[in-house]
Design a protein around this motif. Structure first.
Motif, PDB file in Angstrom:
ATOM      1  N   LEU A  74      69.092  52.823 125.112  1.00  0.00           N
ATOM      2  CA  LEU A  74      68.106  53.891 125.335  1.00  0.00           C
ATOM      3  C   LEU A  74      67.146  53.586 126.474  1.00  0.00           C
ATOM      4  O   LEU A  74      66.360  54.451 126.868  1.00  0.00           O
ATOM      5  CB  LEU A  74      67.298  54.126 124.045  1.00  0.00           C
ATOM      6  N   VAL A  75      67.190  52.368 127.010  1.00  0.00           N
ATOM      7  CA  VAL A  75      66.227  51.958 128.034  1.00  0.00           C
ATOM      8  C   VAL A  75      66.562  52.591 129.384  1.00  0.00           C
ATOM      9  O   VAL A  75      67.716  52.589 129.818  1.00  0.00           O
ATOM     10  CB  VAL A  75      66.201  50.423 128.170  1.00  0.00           C
ATOM     11  N   VAL A  76      65.526  53.140 130.026  1.00  0.00           N
ATOM     12  CA  VAL A  76      65.670  53.721 131.362  1.00  0.00           C
ATOM     13  C   VAL A  76      65.134  52.715 132.375  1.00  0.00           C
ATOM     14  O   VAL A  76      63.973  52.285 132.284  1.00  0.00           O
ATOM     15  CB  VAL A  76      64.887  55.044 131.485  1.00  0.00           C
ATOM     16  N   MET A  77      65.974  52.333 133.327  1.00  0.00           N
ATOM     17  CA  MET A  77      65.598  51.312 134.286  1.00  0.00           C
ATOM     18  C   MET A  77      65.019  51.925 135.560  1.00  0.00           C
ATOM     19  O   MET A  77      65.448  53.008 135.986  1.00  0.00           O
ATOM     20  CB  MET A  77      66.817  50.454 134.655  1.00  0.00           C
ATOM     21  N   PRO A  78      64.049  51.236 136.182  1.00  0.00           N
ATOM     22  CA  PRO A  78      63.513  51.717 137.463  1.00  0.00           C
ATOM     23  C   PRO A  78      64.557  51.566 138.554  1.00  0.00           C
ATOM     24  O   PRO A  78      65.412  50.678 138.500  1.00  0.00           O
ATOM     25  CB  PRO A  78      62.313  50.798 137.710  1.00  0.00           C
ATOM     26  N   HIS A  79      64.493  52.444 139.534  1.00  0.00           N
ATOM     27  CA  HIS A  79      65.439  52.372 140.641  1.00  0.00           C
ATOM     28  C   HIS A  79      65.015  51.297 141.635  1.00  0.00           C
ATOM     29  O   HIS A  79      63.819  51.123 141.905  1.00  0.00           O
ATOM     30  CB  HIS A  79      65.524  53.715 141.361  1.00  0.00           C
ATOM     31  N   ALA A  80      65.990  50.582 142.160  1.00  0.00           N
ATOM     32  CA  ALA A  80      65.702  49.562 143.173  1.00  0.00           C
ATOM     33  C   ALA A  80      65.323  50.243 144.477  1.00  0.00           C
ATOM     34  O   ALA A  80      65.968  51.199 144.911  1.00  0.00           O
ATOM     35  CB  ALA A  80      66.922  48.667 143.387  1.00  0.00           C
TER      36      ALA A  80
END
Length: 267
Positions: A74-80
């Motif tokens: 469910l975790v949304v990761m920040p974009h590089a």
């Protein structure tokens, strides 16, 4: 040990209570305040590595029946952020090497510029890796920083970034002269400091006058100050590696040979 365990130990949270919100909060906190030096957050690349550790751990827990679902899904990761490396021209590189000729970091900068070494590789160079008779220099060790018991420490490791990173390169005559001068200077410092000479890093090439190791963070910071001091265009220390690759290509060296020289894995 440096990030995940201390964070969740402080929360005193049970495995069954770890949900998507708890993991998302962890990622968000590390994205803002995760750097060990206190200056901002971890990069998107580092955060993805953190999520991978959490994800694999929770997968094992799910497999063993300890939890029903994997909350890491469910975790949304920040974009590089898109990053474009910079590099010096041949003329700018000559200006740099001329400007820092009498600086303490000159041997490190010179060796890095000609071989395109990674920061960890050049700082991990040891005298045993240099064969002055066979005229070779072996890249077989690195110096890295890590967190241990809440402190940042510097350690040497024989495990390099990838299999191709372990390589034997020809000892360029100019580099040989620079290294011989550096060894002579190191011996003079050793005699000067006598008992106060730090023996912990015996055998390493890149040392401070008192025998202490030159750490990755020290090198990065000092390199930036040197560029400002000599009014040179700002680049990262790692960009010397890009410059080396660029100059090799311009000199007509094949891409495969460049990748072998630089220790890339994808060729």
């Amino acid at each position: 040990r440096a990030h995940i365990l201390p964070y969740f130990d402080d929360l005193q949270i049970r495995l069954c209570d770890v949900d998507g919100e708890a993991l998302q909060t962890y990622i968000n906190v590390k994205a803002k305040f995760g750097r060990s030096d206190g200056h901002g957050g971890l990069s998107a690349v580092s955060l993805r590595q953190h999520k991978n550790v959490l994800n694999q751990t929770l997968k094992l827990a799910q497999r063993d029946g300890l939890i029903q679902t994997n909350p890491a899904d469910l975790v949304v990761m920040p974009h590089a952020a898109q990053f474009t490396g910079t590099f010096y021209t041949e003329a700018q590189m000559r200006d740099l090497l001329t400007a820092v000729k009498n600086e303490r970091l000159y041997p490190i900068i010179y060796v890095t510029a000609l071989y395109g070494l990674r920061r960890s590789e050049v700082l991990g160079l040891r005298w045993s890796a240099v064969d002055f008779e066979q005229k070779t220099i072996e890249i077989n060790h690195k110096l890295v920083t890590c967190r241990e018991d809440g402190k940042t420490i510097t350690v040497g490791e024989d495990e390099l970034k990838n299999k191709s990173s372990h390589r034997v390169l020809p000892l360029i005559p100019q580099v040989e002269q620079v290294l011989l001068q550096a060894r002579e200077q190191q011996e003079l410092y050793r005699k000067k400091f006598r008992r106060s000479w730090c023996s912990k890093w015996e055998g390493y090439i890149c040392l401070l006058p008192d025998g202490e190791i030159i750490t990755p963070n020290f090198l990065t910071a000092r390199f930036g100050r040197l560029l400002k001091k000599h009014n040179l265009p700002p680049i990262r220390f790692h960009d010397l590696r890009h410059t080396c690759a660029s100059l090799l290509v311009q000199a007509g060296v094949s891409m495969k040979q460049v990748q072998l020289w630089m220790g890339h894995s994808d060729f």
